[in-house]
Design an enzyme around this catalytic site. Structure first.
Site, PDB file in Angstrom:
ATOM      1  CB  SER A 414      29.469  34.004  33.298  1.00  0.00           C
ATOM      2  OG  SER A 414      30.176  35.111  32.820  1.00  0.00           O
ATOM      3  N   PRO A 415      32.547  32.927  33.108  1.00  0.00           N
ATOM      4  CG  PRO A 415      34.254  33.434  31.603  1.00  0.00           C
ATOM      5  CD  PRO A 415      32.769  33.554  31.787  1.00  0.00           C
ATOM      6  CD  GLN A 492      37.668  35.101  30.806  1.00  0.00           C
ATOM      7  OE1 GLN A 492      37.971  35.200  31.985  1.00  0.00           O
ATOM      8  NE2 GLN A 492      36.599  35.685  30.275  1.00  0.00           N
ATOM      9  CE1 TYR A 573      41.649  41.434  36.426  1.00  0.00           C
ATOM     10  CE2 TYR A 573      39.859  40.702  34.998  1.00  0.00           C
ATOM     11  CZ  TYR A 573      40.380  40.900  36.271  1.00  0.00           C
ATOM     12  OH  TYR A 573      39.642  40.570  37.377  1.00  0.00           O
ATOM     13  NE  ARG A 621      32.797  39.077  29.901  1.00  0.00           N
ATOM     14  CZ  ARG A 621      32.468  38.321  30.954  1.00  0.00           C
ATOM     15  NH1 ARG A 621      32.910  37.076  31.053  1.00  0.00           N
ATOM     16  NH2 ARG A 621      31.691  38.800  31.894  1.00  0.00           N
ATOM     17  N   GLY A 718      26.421  33.997  35.749  1.00  0.00           N
ATOM     18  CA  GLY A 718      27.447  33.691  36.726  1.00  0.00           C
ATOM     19  C   GLY A 718      26.877  33.402  38.094  1.00  0.00           C
ATOM     20  NE  ARG A 719      27.730  38.708  41.902  1.00  0.00           N
ATOM     21  CZ  ARG A 719      28.325  39.487  41.006  1.00  0.00           C
ATOM     22  NH1 ARG A 719      27.860  39.533  39.765  1.00  0.00           N
ATOM     23  NH2 ARG A 719      29.377  40.205  41.344  1.00  0.00           N
TER      24      ARG A 719
END
Length: 798
Positions: A414-415, A492, A573, A621, A718-719
């Site tokens: 994941s970004p 991305q 965003y 996304r 991600g993490r």
């Protein structure tokens, strides 16, 4: 102690009996407004864990219950003309009437003052005259309402309609009848509770309920004990085949809406809530009676173990609340799944059965493999067949094609913003970060959000693609991934919008810069949260400039040879803030309706799609819900996803929230997956687009379960990849998978087997004279309820 109990259900009665056993000197009075013989409902279900606790606490009650139980381990799922049976589950149920009679008798034997057909005295009188007041007065608790300021209840009525019924048809297992009727999908939750009958719960969405004409009696008020006979007669007709000529039994049966009850506190002075007064969990996940009796056991034990009431009640809540909240999370996922059951009406039956079983996320593929390995293998085989794949493998290691891009497996890195660029240029850190993830086995590695302008950065440490130097640095990373691994790499692109000009994450996430700041922009002059800068409302000319920045960045991304481009329209965003009514208060054609709020994000997407190579896919996304009252909802996310797919998006990357600081997300394991699931079922799959699920997914078991159930096509972590850059390869080793979906680079190949440990390298001696023979799974995993009265001659009932 002098104890008052309001409510004579199983929880209140069991608590009274336990307290009397702990100390016969306790003076206990229980009030129940209904008669002793008034019993509403049919069967109650218990887990083996709960039964073990009852056995330890009161052997007399446990022994009697055990003699009355219907026991079985199978679940039968009837769907689209097929019946799929899954074993190894383990259930025990009994008649609610018999349970109440047993507990009533036990209380009388122990000397509890039980007063049936009697209203309790006013609560103020009870709390003044007793050491402890137990409020076990149900989901509509008057005591809870009286002291709502202390308990702070949260009552969440759900949309689905259900009716609690019974039948004299004795089921052999837990039954899910999922029926496509002329009015829509209806479902039956059924299970045996004795050798004479079964519980038969009818449930459906409100639109199906209305289409079937069940709203005919919606305005009628039925007195206690009176059932909705018109509705029941219609149910008999609709489910005639499932009833096999048997009768539907009613007992105070009428249409209800399930209400989830939560309380911020379970205590007020010497008053404590128990059972449904404190909490409820949807019937599709278990029994309210089970939870209430577990409450009673814990409360009695805490009162016995502590010398003062305050400590005892505090310990009770500390002990029970985590258990209850865990159950409620699973129940919430389950009830929401049944509310959306119609979206799965066209699923393959085997996939649907697995989907149903894993709906609450408590059962996973590996857990199912322990319970019923044969069915787990069927699910794996079926998944490969549905995908048109020749090889059976763990779902995460099956290949996938997004647009024209072939991925070796279903895992996406994941970004993740690293805040480690200098003047927007990614450096050695990014090479190691992304390169290690590519070497670690993921099918697709995504960059962090790469900003389209210096003013579009979140922080001074964010990377960009607005200069040729940035492009060249990104190209070296892309070239490494392509040369050294079989992973694909995607970029991305995004603009920070009103969340820009903030500090590095470890210096104060979302906190404004003290020096070197720039003015953020947004659709409206509304800050992200208290303390954030007020953005400048972007005008039409600047919108064109931002669009041009996206186009130039996309050009450079193509020159850097990225395999996939994702437009970031989530997390508050710039493009996301145009989509949300929380941040977009414009009065021009870019604000107001969802159609208007979509206009600018779609203009940007279209402009990028024109310059991005046609053979390379683009994804988007999105935040599927804002988690804020008045913000975008799951319904809105369907329209948003549909619009982007119509404009050429090959996939939707489904996230949630982060639109404003006041959000209240419902965190939990795989908590965002239901949003991805809904977009996939209702929008993406029919259009041939991919769906990527993200959010608190951290085990290969959860990944496989999401994919096998058809909730997503790809899973982004991600993490998890920060914790273990080679997580995908390690997952392959854990599952003993070797194949194209998990290829180790030659330099690492010696590590592709899990290293031995002290527990795995011991050689065990033979300790039996005769080896155990392989047994048929049917004899070990499957147990059906066949009462002695119904068993064929020569067959012993379990």
């Amino acid at each position: 102690m002098k104890i008052a109990i309001v409510g004579g259900g199983p929880g209140g009665l069991y608590f009274a009996a336990l307290m009397k056993q702990l100390d016969p000197a306790h003076d206990i009075t229980l009030w129940e407004r209904n008669a002793a013989t008034d019993t509403f409902g049919f069967g109650v279900v218990f887990s083996d864990e709960t039964l073990g606790g009852i056995g330890n606490a009161d052997p007399v009650v446990a022994e009697y219950m055990s003699r009355r139980f219907a026991r079985w381990s199978d679940i039968d799922i009837h769907f689209r003309g097929e019946t799929l049976t899954v074993g190894g589950q383990g259930f025990a149920a009994m008649s609610r009437k018999e349970l109440l009679e047993l507990l009533q008798r036990r209380c009388l034997e122990l000397g509890v003052d039980v007063r049936f057909s009697t209203l309790a005295p006013p609560i103020q009188e009870l709390e003044a005259g007793y050491d402890l007041v137990l409020a076990s007065d149900g989901v509509n608790s008057q005591i809870r309402a009286t002291y709502a300021d202390s308990f702070r209840p949260n009552l969440n009525p759900r949309a689905n309609k259900f009716m609690w019924l019974g039948t004299d048809l004795v089921f052999e297992a837990f039954k899910f009848f999922v029926k496509e009727t002329d009015y829509g999908v209806m479902q039956i939750h059924g299970y045996p509770y004795s050798d004479e009958g079964s519980t038969f719960i009818v449930e459906m969405s409100p639109d199906v309920w209305e289409a079937a004409g069940f709203d005919e009696t919606a305005g009628e008020v039925f007195p206690p004990g009176v059932s909705d006979e018109k509705a029941i007669e219609k149910i008999r007709r609709i489910f005639a085949d499932e009833l096999e000529g048997h009768e539907v039994l009613a007992n105070n049966s009428k249409w209800l809406n399930f209400t989830t009850v939560r309380n911020s506190s379970w205590r007020h002075g010497n008053i404590v809530l128990l059972g449904d007064a404190a909490h409820t969990a949807h019937f599709s996940i278990g029994s309210g009676t089970k939870l209430a009796m577990e409450d009673a056991l814990a409360l009695a034990a805490c009162l016995h173990e502590h010398s003062d009431l305050e400590s005892a009640l505090s310990a009770y809540e500390v002990e029970r609340r985590p258990v209850v909240e865990s159950t409620q999370r699973a129940a919430q996922a389950s009830l929401e799944w049944f509310e959306r059951i119609g979206q799965y009406r066209n699923q393959d039956p085997t996939q649907f059965a697995f989907n149903l079983l894993t709906r609450s996320r408590r059962i996973t593929q590996e857990n199912l493999r322990l319970r019923d390995p044969e069915f787990a293998d069927d699910v794996d085989r079926n998944f490969a067949q549905l995908q048109g794949l020749p090889t059976v493998a763990p779902a995460m290691f099956q290949p996938y094609r997004i647009g024209e891009l072939e991925l070796k497996n279903r895992i996406v890195v994941s970004p993740m913003d690293m805040y480690s660029a200098t003047d927007g240029i990614p450096g050695d850190f990014h090479m190691v970060h992304l390169g290690s993830k590519a070497l670690g086995g993921a099918g697709l590695v995504m960059t962090e959000m790469v900003c389209v302008s210096a003013e579009g950065r979140i922080t001074p440490g964010c990377s960009g693609l607005y200069t040729d130097d940035q492009r060249d640095s990104w190209k070296s990373i892309v070239d490494f991934v392509h040369a050294r691994s079989t992973a694909k790499i995607g970029v991305q692109l995004g603009h920070s919008g009103r969340k820009g000009s903030t500090r590095l994450m470890w210096e104060g996430i979302d906190e404004p810069l003290e020096t070197g700041n720039w003015e953020p922009v947004g659709p409206s002059a509304l800050p992200y949260g208290p303390g954030n800068q007020i953005p400048r409302e972007i005008d039409r000319a600047e919108m064109e400039s931002v669009k041009a920045d996206f186009v130039e960045s996309a050009h450079r991304a193509a020159e850097a040879d990225f395999d996939l481009l994702e437009v970031h329209a989530a997390h508050g965003y710039l493009l996301s803030s145009f989509l949300s009514p929380i941040s977009n208060r414009r009065t021009d054609k870019y604000g107001g309706s969802l159609e208007n709020r979509l206009r600018f994000p779609l203009e940007v997407f279209d402009a990028v799609r024109k310059v991005w190579p046609a053979h390379k896919p683009m994804t988007v996304r999105v935040s599927a819900t804002d988690w804020i009252e008045g913000g975008n909802t799951s319904d809105d996310s369907l329209a948003i996803a549909k619009a982007f797919i119509a404009h050429g998006a090959a996939g939707i990357d489904v996230s949630t929230g982060q639109i404003a600081k006041e959000e209240k997300p419902a965190f939990g394991r795989s908590y965002q997956t239901p949003f991805a699931d809904r977009i996939r079922q209702e929008v993406a799959e029919p259009a041939g687009a991919a769906v990527i699920a993200v959010g608190a997914i951290s085990t290969y078991d959860d990944v496989n379960s999401v994919l096998l159930a058809g909730r997503a096509d790809l899973v982004a972590l991600g993490r998890t990849h920060l914790y273990d850059p080679q997580w995908t390869l390690h997952a392959a080793a854990e599952q003993e998978y070797q194949g194209d979906g998990a290829d180790w680079v030659p330099q690492f190949r010696a590590g592709r087997r899990k290293p031995p440990s002290s527990r795995t390298d011991a050689v065990r001696p033979r300790l039996s004279l005769l080896r155990e023979l392989d047994t048929d799974v049917q004899t070990t995993s499957h147990l059906r309820w066949t009462p002695a009265a119904l068993a064929p001659e020569g067959v012993l009932a379990p």
